[in-house]
Design a protein around this motif. Structure first.
Motif, PDB file in Angstrom:
ATOM      1  N   GLY A   1     -13.019   4.830 -14.573  1.00 35.88           N
ATOM      2  CA  GLY A   1     -12.968   4.519 -16.039  1.00 35.88           C
ATOM      3  C   GLY A   1     -11.487   4.645 -16.269  1.00 35.88           C
ATOM      4  N   VAL A   2     -10.418   3.928 -15.582  1.00 37.49           N
ATOM      5  CA  VAL A   2      -9.012   4.105 -15.793  1.00 37.49           C
ATOM      6  C   VAL A   2      -8.627   2.582 -16.251  1.00 37.49           C
ATOM      7  N   GLU A   3      -7.691   2.321 -17.156  1.00 39.56           N
ATOM      8  CA  GLU A   3      -7.171   1.267 -17.217  1.00 39.56           C
ATOM      9  C   GLU A   3      -5.640   1.134 -16.670  1.00 39.56           C
ATOM     10  N   ALA A   4      -5.651   0.163 -15.661  1.00 34.56           N
ATOM     11  CA  ALA A   4      -4.384  -0.008 -14.986  1.00 34.56           C
ATOM     12  C   ALA A   4      -3.634  -1.215 -15.010  1.00 34.56           C
ATOM     13  N   GLU A   5      -2.357  -1.365 -15.146  1.00 35.98           N
ATOM     14  CA  GLU A   5      -1.882  -2.900 -15.157  1.00 35.98           C
ATOM     15  C   GLU A   5      -1.879  -3.244 -13.653  1.00 35.98           C
ATOM     16  N   GLU A   6      -1.848  -4.540 -13.428  1.00 35.34           N
ATOM     17  CA  GLU A   6      -1.814  -5.152 -12.301  1.00 35.34           C
ATOM     18  C   GLU A   6      -0.402  -4.887 -11.737  1.00 35.34           C
ATOM     19  N   ASP A   7       0.671  -4.814 -12.312  1.00 38.98           N
ATOM     20  CA  ASP A   7       2.049  -4.664 -11.816  1.00 38.98           C
ATOM     21  C   ASP A   7       1.899  -3.206 -11.199  1.00 38.98           C
ATOM     22  N   ALA A   8       1.529  -2.118 -12.191  1.00 37.38           N
ATOM     23  CA  ALA A   8       1.324  -0.937 -11.661  1.00 37.38           C
ATOM     24  C   ALA A   8       0.780  -0.634 -10.232  1.00 37.38           C
ATOM     25  N   LEU A   9      -0.606  -1.351 -10.093  1.00 33.99           N
ATOM     26  CA  LEU A   9      -1.100  -1.135  -8.731  1.00 33.99           C
ATOM     27  C   LEU A   9      -0.200  -1.634  -7.946  1.00 33.99           C
ATOM     28  N   ARG A  10       0.331  -2.830  -7.925  1.00 28.39           N
ATOM     29  CA  ARG A  10       1.117  -3.383  -7.040  1.00 28.39           C
ATOM     30  C   ARG A  10       2.354  -2.365  -6.599  1.00 28.39           C
ATOM     31  N   LEU A  11       3.092  -2.033  -7.524  1.00 25.18           N
ATOM     32  CA  LEU A  11       3.933  -0.791  -7.251  1.00 25.18           C
ATOM     33  C   LEU A  11       3.510   0.177  -6.415  1.00 25.18           C
ATOM     34  N   ILE A  12       2.291   0.923  -6.857  1.00 19.26           N
ATOM     35  CA  ILE A  12       1.581   2.014  -6.088  1.00 19.26           C
ATOM     36  C   ILE A  12       1.437   1.264  -4.630  1.00 19.26           C
ATOM     37  N   ALA A  13       0.790   0.302  -4.484  1.00 21.29           N
ATOM     38  CA  ALA A  13       0.575  -0.420  -3.035  1.00 21.29           C
ATOM     39  C   ALA A  13       1.608  -0.484  -2.167  1.00 21.29           C
ATOM     40  N   THR A  14       2.880  -1.044  -2.929  1.00 25.18           N
ATOM     41  CA  THR A  14       4.133  -1.237  -2.179  1.00 25.18           C
ATOM     42  C   THR A  14       4.501   0.197  -1.716  1.00 25.18           C
ATOM     43  N   ALA A  15       4.660   1.113  -2.487  1.00 22.75           N
ATOM     44  CA  ALA A  15       5.126   2.550  -2.378  1.00 22.75           C
ATOM     45  C   ALA A  15       4.207   3.380  -0.968  1.00 22.75           C
ATOM     46  N   ALA A  16       2.948   2.710  -0.943  1.00 21.80           N
ATOM     47  CA  ALA A  16       2.122   3.463  -0.024  1.00 21.80           C
ATOM     48  C   ALA A  16       2.475   2.842   1.504  1.00 21.80           C
ATOM     49  N   GLU A  17       3.411   1.753   1.525  1.00 22.26           N
ATOM     50  CA  GLU A  17       3.650   1.349   2.809  1.00 22.26           C
ATOM     51  C   GLU A  17       2.526   1.222   3.760  1.00 22.26           C
ATOM     52  N   GLY A  18       1.397   0.604   3.408  1.00 23.54           N
ATOM     53  CA  GLY A  18       0.404   0.067   4.307  1.00 23.54           C
ATOM     54  C   GLY A  18      -0.708   1.339   4.530  1.00 23.54           C
ATOM     55  N   SER A  19      -0.462   2.199   3.788  1.00 26.39           N
ATOM     56  CA  SER A  19      -1.573   3.576   3.890  1.00 26.39           C
ATOM     57  C   SER A  19      -2.376   3.776   2.783  1.00 26.39           C
ATOM     58  N   ALA A  20      -3.614   3.593   3.101  1.00 25.43           N
ATOM     59  CA  ALA A  20      -4.682   3.835   1.864  1.00 25.43           C
ATOM     60  C   ALA A  20      -4.402   5.081   1.400  1.00 25.43           C
ATOM     61  N   ARG A  21      -4.641   6.262   2.428  1.00 23.38           N
ATOM     62  CA  ARG A  21      -4.626   7.686   1.985  1.00 23.38           C
ATOM     63  C   ARG A  21      -3.432   7.823   0.953  1.00 23.38           C
TER      64      ARG A  21
END
Length: 578
Positions: free
Chosen positions: A229-249
């Motif tokens: 139930g969270v509203e998240a911007e697409e760019d925010a999710l992409r920033l998080i995914a980039t910072a994760a460096e390929g790690s889902a956890r």
């Protein structure tokens, strides 16, 4: 007289009554699990980014070709332990009716599936090798494998971070690992497969789990946000995914933090790109594009002002350098691939990156990339990172508008003033008496035909230029190519050692990029001159032979049999070597 507690008279005050009810847990504290645990894959369909491994396992199960030992390796958070548990469920699943066999799609409702998922199956033993490193821990496994399973089809040992086992522990496990009982399977997981002995690797079927692409991570985070139930911007999710460096956890942990950090709107967390950028200390993409424009324009005061703004916002200097590297990489790949990769960029960036790819040459992009990499290393090692970042970017300001060396050579050859070519600070051609009477004299165009293209004088000069611009290609030309004909723009050579099938085409493309002119490059079996490497070795041998003939050297060689000549280290003076 009965000794049961019910018959004993403990006297007044000893009536224990009914056992107390469990303490109520306050709302919001009822067993919250972090996202990385709550959304751990429960089926192979939920395991993202590892399709090749899942296909291999599915075929192995379907064809009854199951190995007795599996080794999962990969960086943190890509699903190694989760995969091991899924394999344990797949091998022990009996289906809702209790009659099923091993399957790549475990039902999740039978007793083996549920007990394995809850970590209470007595036949699935998980061991952390980081805290159980010795021979005694392995000896317990060796003793236990002889006994049949209690309730499951297979007895499965999951050993996490297996590389932490001691050498003696590995040796003790070898025989059992090579010939375990039919009902035993070993599942190993490690982040450092190079530390696992080759004798263990050869007894396992190895699966290399890949880093998870950004797009798949974004899709996973989007699904989690919908369920939470969270509203998240697409760019925010992409920033998080980039910072994760390929790690889902890692990405799910960052998302967990971002949700906790987010403001509530109508009772729902709102995760925005600016908030994530501030939380992670990332450089604003708009500010990064502005910085890059200021570098290309040579506007040092504006660049320093933008850097000061980023510093005031808490942006780390390394993050600024990384963001600029990302822009240059995007522009270079877009130029090389004719727009490839632009669709993955935020919409606000696409036009700018496409413009840079169109206007900037490969030499300029490569030079900026190399200077930024050098600046990145300086910022990481500097005692004052912000000052180091400023100095690195100021260096880019003065290097961005420099002409390519071959262009500069053409300008010098043709007598064209550097100022006319837009080279800042270049000397002007002057004539006359004093400085007050000097004037720029433009060269008179020659009436003859246009000058011939400027090419390196000989094959050695050509290879030196290649090494400077294309190190791998230049090194191969230096070591493994025998020149047969050098008549620019025609080059013919003999390849002395197997290279890429399209090696001549690669060389032709590199030479065209260097000289701006098309080349005809071909390989032949005709004999040619020795390679440059062979020429250097021959010259070194001749030099050594000449030295050996010197009386002093001959006396030393006789006094110390077996002595050899050693090249001095050019980057270290002799006082440092003592």
């Amino acid at each position: 007289m009965s000794d049961s507690p019910d018959d004993m008279d403990l006297g007044p005050g000893f009536d224990l009554g009914e056992p107390p009810a469990p303490k109520a847990v306050a709302p919001g504290q009822s067993g919250y699990r972090v996202l990385a645990r709550a959304y751990r894959p429960q089926t192979f369909a939920e395991l993202i980014g590892q399709e090749a491994m899942v296909r291999t396992l599915a075929n192995a199960i379907k064809r009854d070709r199951l190995p007795h030992a599996f080794l999962m390796t990969g960086v943190r958070g890509v699903g190694k332990t989760s995969t091991a548990r899924l394999i344990a469920k797949a091998l022990n699943c009996i289906g809702p009716e209790g009659q099923g066999g091993p399957t790549i799609d475990p039902c999740g409702v039978c007793e083996p599936c549920r007990s394995i998922a809850e970590g209470r199956n007595i036949d699935v033993i998980e061991m952390d090798a980081a805290s159980h490193t010795g021979v005694d821990d392995v000896r317990e496994i060796i003793e236990a494998v002889r006994y049949a399973t209690v309730s499951a089809r297979f007895k499965i040992y999951i050993i996490d971070e297996v590389h932490m086992l001691s050498r003696n522990a590995f040796n003790a496990l070898l025989k059992t690992l090579e010939e375990p009982p039919e009902h035993v399977k070993f599942l190993f997981a490690t982040t450092e497969v190079n530390k696992v002995p080759i004798t263990v690797l050869s007894r396992c079927q190895r699966f290399d789990l890949r880093r998870i692409p950004v797009d798949l991570l974004v899709g996973n985070f989007r699904m989690i946000c919908e369920k939470e139930g969270v509203e998240a911007e697409e760019d925010a999710l992409r920033l998080i995914a980039t910072a994760a460096e390929g790690s889902a956890r890692d990405g799910q942990s960052i998302l967990d933090q971002a949700i906790a950090h987010a403001a509530l709107v109508d009772g729902r967390p709102q995760v925005g790109a600016d908030q994530v950028r501030e939380m992670l200390g990332l450089s604003d993409r708009g500010a990064t594009r502005r910085l890059f424009d200021q570098i290309l324009d040579g506007d040092a005061p504006a660049l320093l002002a933008t850097l000061a703004e980023q510093e005031a916002l808490g942006v780390e200097p390394v993050a600024t350098i990384n963001a600029l590297l990302d822009l240059i990489h995007a522009a270079t790949t877009a130029k090389a691939g004719r727009g490839a990769g632009l669709e993955r960029l935020p919409e606000a960036e696409r036009a700018d990156v496409a413009g840079w790819a169109e206007t900037l040459s490969f030499p300029v992009l490569h030079r900026l990339w190399q200077l930024l990499l050098k600046g990145h290393a300086e910022v990481v090692a500097a005692a004052r990172p912000h000052a180091a970042c400023e100095m690195a970017l100021l260096r880019l300001v003065h290097a961005a508008t420099m002409p390519d060396p071959l262009d500069l050579a053409r300008m010098i050859r043709d007598g064209v003033p550097a100022a006319a070519q837009g080279v800042a600070g270049a000397p002007q051609l002057a004539a006359g008496g004093g400085a007050s009477e000097s004037a720029v004299v433009a060269p008179t165009p020659a009436p003859q035909a246009a000058p011939e293209p400027l090419f390196p004088a000989d094959f050695g000069t050509l290879v030196a230029a290649l090494i400077d611009r294309f190190p791998r290609l230049g090194a191969e030309m230096h070591d493994y190519v025998s020149p047969v004909r050098y008549a620019p723009p025609v080059l013919e050579f003999r390849i002395l050692q197997p290279l890429d099938a399209d090696f001549p085409r690669q060389v032709a493309a590199a030479l065209k990029d260097m000289t701006g002119e098309p080349w005809t490059v071909s390989s032949t079996d005709a004999p040619g001159e020795p390679s440059l490497r062979e020429q250097q070795q021959a010259a070194r041998q001749a030099h050594e032979d000449a030295l050996r003939e010197a009386p002093v050297v001959a006396a030393v060689m006789n006094a110390f049999p077996g002595a050899t000549f050693v090249e001095p280290d050019q980057d270290q003076n002799w006082s440092d070597r003592r």
